[in-house]
Write a protein that holds these residues in place. Structure first.
Motif, PDB file in Angstrom:
ATOM      1  N   UNK A  73       0.833  -1.199   0.000  1.00 22.54           N
ATOM      2  CA  UNK A  73       0.000   0.000   0.000  1.00 22.54           C
ATOM      3  C   UNK A  73       0.873   1.255   0.000  1.00 22.54           C
ATOM      4  N   UNK A  74       1.963   1.216   0.735  1.00 22.63           N
ATOM      5  CA  UNK A  74       2.882   2.357   0.732  1.00 22.63           C
ATOM      6  C   UNK A  74       3.469   2.579  -0.659  1.00 22.63           C
ATOM      7  N   UNK A  75       3.749   1.508  -1.370  1.00 21.09           N
ATOM      8  CA  UNK A  75       4.269   1.631  -2.737  1.00 21.09           C
ATOM      9  C   UNK A  75       3.250   2.314  -3.655  1.00 21.09           C
ATOM     10  N   UNK A  76       1.980   2.055  -3.426  1.00 26.60           N
ATOM     11  CA  UNK A  76       0.939   2.737  -4.211  1.00 26.60           C
ATOM     12  C   UNK A  76       0.897   4.222  -3.856  1.00 26.60           C
ATOM     13  N   UNK A  99      -2.160   8.165   0.543  1.00 25.59           N
ATOM     14  CA  UNK A  99      -1.531   8.652   1.770  1.00 25.59           C
ATOM     15  C   UNK A  99      -2.495   8.823   2.921  1.00 25.59           C
ATOM     16  N   UNK A 100      -3.785   8.929   2.604  1.00 27.47           N
ATOM     17  CA  UNK A 100      -4.778   9.151   3.661  1.00 27.47           C
ATOM     18  C   UNK A 100      -4.961   7.941   4.566  1.00 27.47           C
ATOM     19  N   UNK A 101      -4.434   6.798   4.151  1.00 26.24           N
ATOM     20  CA  UNK A 101      -4.575   5.586   4.957  1.00 26.24           C
ATOM     21  C   UNK A 101      -3.446   5.425   5.980  1.00 26.24           C
ATOM     22  N   UNK A 102      -2.521   6.393   5.996  1.00 27.83           N
ATOM     23  CA  UNK A 102      -1.377   6.339   6.913  1.00 27.83           C
ATOM     24  C   UNK A 102      -1.355   7.575   7.803  1.00 27.83           C
ATOM     25  N   UNK A 103      -0.842   7.422   9.022  1.00 27.09           N
ATOM     26  CA  UNK A 103      -0.546   8.588   9.859  1.00 27.09           C
ATOM     27  C   UNK A 103       0.817   9.142   9.452  1.00 27.09           C
ATOM     28  N   UNK A 104       1.145  10.333   9.925  1.00 24.37           N
ATOM     29  CA  UNK A 104       2.441  10.943   9.611  1.00 24.37           C
ATOM     30  C   UNK A 104       3.590  10.058  10.089  1.00 24.37           C
ATOM     31  N   UNK A 105       3.467   9.494  11.295  1.00 27.15           N
ATOM     32  CA  UNK A 105       4.529   8.632  11.827  1.00 27.15           C
ATOM     33  C   UNK A 105       4.667   7.342  11.027  1.00 27.15           C
ATOM     34  N   UNK A 106       3.553   6.798  10.570  1.00 24.59           N
ATOM     35  CA  UNK A 106       3.603   5.591   9.750  1.00 24.59           C
ATOM     36  C   UNK A 106       4.287   5.870   8.405  1.00 24.59           C
ATOM     37  N   UNK A 107       3.948   6.993   7.779  1.00 23.43           N
ATOM     38  CA  UNK A 107       4.595   7.351   6.514  1.00 23.43           C
ATOM     39  C   UNK A 107       6.097   7.507   6.698  1.00 23.43           C
ATOM     40  N   UNK A 108       6.482   8.118   7.804  1.00 27.24           N
ATOM     41  CA  UNK A 108       7.909   8.301   8.090  1.00 27.24           C
ATOM     42  C   UNK A 108       8.597   6.945   8.242  1.00 27.24           C
ATOM     43  N   UNK A 142      12.016   2.557   5.788  1.00 27.30           N
ATOM     44  CA  UNK A 142      12.182   1.165   5.372  1.00 27.30           C
ATOM     45  C   UNK A 142      12.586   1.092   3.901  1.00 27.30           C
ATOM     46  N   UNK A 143      11.926   1.882   3.069  1.00 29.56           N
ATOM     47  CA  UNK A 143      12.269   1.959   1.647  1.00 29.56           C
ATOM     48  C   UNK A 143      13.717   2.390   1.475  1.00 29.56           C
ATOM     49  N   UNK A 144      14.109   3.377   2.253  1.00 25.03           N
ATOM     50  CA  UNK A 144      15.461   3.923   2.202  1.00 25.03           C
ATOM     51  C   UNK A 144      16.491   2.863   2.590  1.00 25.03           C
ATOM     52  N   UNK A 145      16.197   2.136   3.657  1.00 31.56           N
ATOM     53  CA  UNK A 145      17.108   1.105   4.146  1.00 31.56           C
ATOM     54  C   UNK A 145      17.268  -0.015   3.115  1.00 31.56           C
ATOM     55  N   UNK A 146      16.165  -0.428   2.508  1.00 33.66           N
ATOM     56  CA  UNK A 146      16.219  -1.475   1.488  1.00 33.66           C
ATOM     57  C   UNK A 146      17.119  -1.065   0.321  1.00 33.66           C
ATOM     58  N   UNK A 147      16.927   0.153  -0.194  1.00 36.59           N
ATOM     59  CA  UNK A 147      17.762   0.638  -1.300  1.00 36.59           C
ATOM     60  C   UNK A 147      19.227   0.737  -0.898  1.00 36.59           C
ATOM     61  N   UNK A 148      19.469   1.173   0.307  1.00 37.94           N
ATOM     62  CA  UNK A 148      20.840   1.319   0.798  1.00 37.94           C
ATOM     63  C   UNK A 148      21.583  -0.007   0.786  1.00 37.94           C
ATOM     64  N   UNK A 149      20.945  -1.057   1.300  1.00 32.32           N
ATOM     65  CA  UNK A 149      21.623  -2.354   1.397  1.00 32.32           C
ATOM     66  C   UNK A 149      21.649  -3.114   0.072  1.00 32.32           C
TER      67      UNK A 149
END
Length: 402
Positions: A207-210, A226-235, A240-247
């Protein structure tokens, strides 16, 4: 060296599997009203995406056309009728599309300046420069099952990740249905038959990918995932996306340089083609268009500050490495060469802003080309890539060593 512009979903996977999960919940009478809304919204997205998976979006075309126009405006005196422009892309449709939009913007900005543009695309499976990851055997094993994979999975399924996934998903279906998903009852596959949704973590991540893709396709539809997530959840999901790309694609663990070393053939090509342009004086510009999987390891191998430090603890990645800066849609790294007829200087731009090479200079942002060349040639020698190696040599090297 550029990344393609904003695009549609790369393939039918996040939308397909999440839609199917919600469809099962509805048929079982376990879906909520908000779940029905989400299912309808994904259905509308799938209509937009049909026949457009993997292609450049309207926004992406505008991005690349703008980049080309600014290159023409900033360096108009370079583009004369006696010099050629080389524009290369990978075989994926969105990169030739990006190349062509860039060229259109460049041409428009040059006005009456006529230039000879040589546009081409590499053949699938024979591209050691812009898509080395297709050829690098050991790297692909690492990407699928390297030491980073368990480290990453343990991190994303810790209490925070598990709690956020449950909070997000319980908006759409019942606790009982969630428990079935959590027990591994469902294995939903993408269009190629690969399982892309088998647990709550993957469902919430899909869902985040969408949500991410919705900003790429504003010209095609107004989606509000984005309306299905809170600000903290989006963060959290952004990290997580960032960490995956990094590794998987970046500096990765201190125990390996494999993700960045596969880009060595491209760095060789950058140096050789730059040298040829300096000596022959017949080329106004060389422009290459590829993917995040190209830009991220290139940024690391070039030792660009903030893009090249390995980190073993996932929780420390986001504070030190930012994929949205290193490889956003339309990301690009430019080397601009200057000469007084005797000496040659070069400056580097990332996303059209000046950045430093990892060497000394008394004339920042300008560096002596020979110093830059020597620095990267030394790195290339350490991984076994010589400046006189051929395309075929580089393909073989990737297949056997990387």
């Amino acid at each position: 060296m550029g990344r393609h512009g904003s695009r549609h979903l790369s393939s039918s996977k996040y939308d397909k599997t999440l839609f199917e999960l919600l469809d099962i919940a509805e048929k079982d009478g376990q879906i909520t009203n908000l779940g029905k809304e989400l299912k309808k919204e994904i259905g509308n997205l799938m209509k937009v995406e049909k026949d457009h998976y993997g292609l450049l979006s309207t926004t992406g075309g505008e991005e690349l056309k703008g980049i080309g126009a600014r290159v023409g405006q900033n360096f108009k005196e370079l583009f004369t009728s006696d010099k050629k422009v080389i524009a290369q892309a990978t075989f994926k449709d969105r990169t030739p599309q990006s190349r062509d939009q860039f060229i259109d913007g460049l041409k428009e900005s040059l006005g009456d300046n006529k230039v000879d543009i040589l546009a081409s695309a590499f053949e699938e499976g024979k591209d050691p420069y812009l898509r080395p990851y297709d050829l690098a055997t050991k790297y692909n094993e690492y990407a699928e099952d390297g030491d980073w994979v368990k480290l990453y999975e343990d991190y994303v399924t810790q209490n925070t990740g598990t709690r956020y996934a449950k909070e997000v998903l319980l908006q759409f279906f019942s606790e009982g249905f969630y428990q079935r998903l959590n027990a591994g009852e469902f294995e939903l596959k993408d269009e190629k038959g690969k399982v892309k949704l088998s647990n709550p973590t993957e469902a919430a991540s899909n869902l985040y990918e969408l949500y991410i893709i919705s900003s790429n396709i504003k010209g095609e539809g107004d989606f509000e995932f984005g309306r299905y997530f809170t600000a903290n959840q989006l963060k959290w999901y952004e990290s997580i996306d960032n960490i995956n790309d990094f590794y998987e694609k970046g500096p990765s663990l201190t125990s390996t340089d494999l993700p960045q070393n596969i880009i060595a053939p491209l760095v060789k090509e950058l140096i050789v083609s730059t040298d040829q342009s300096i000596q022959q004086k017949d080329t106004a510009g060389i422009f290459r268009f590829a993917h995040a999987e190209t830009i991220i390891p290139l940024s690391s191998f070039l030792d660009i500050a903030g893009a090249n430090v390995s980190i073993d603890k996932p929780q420390d990645v986001t504070q030190n490495w930012n994929g949205s800066v290193i490889s956003p849609m339309g990301a690009n790294i430019q080397w601009i060469l200057y000469s007084n007829g005797k000496d040659v200087l070069v400056k580097m731009l990332r996303n059209e802003e000046e950045i430093a090479f990892p060497i000394e200079t008394k004339t920042y942002p300008y560096y002596k080309w020979e110093d830059v060349k020597a620095y990267y040639q030394n790195k290339l020698q350490k991984v076994g890539v010589s400046l006189d190696s051929s395309l075929e040599d580089n393909i073989e090297l990737l297949q056997k060593k990387f």
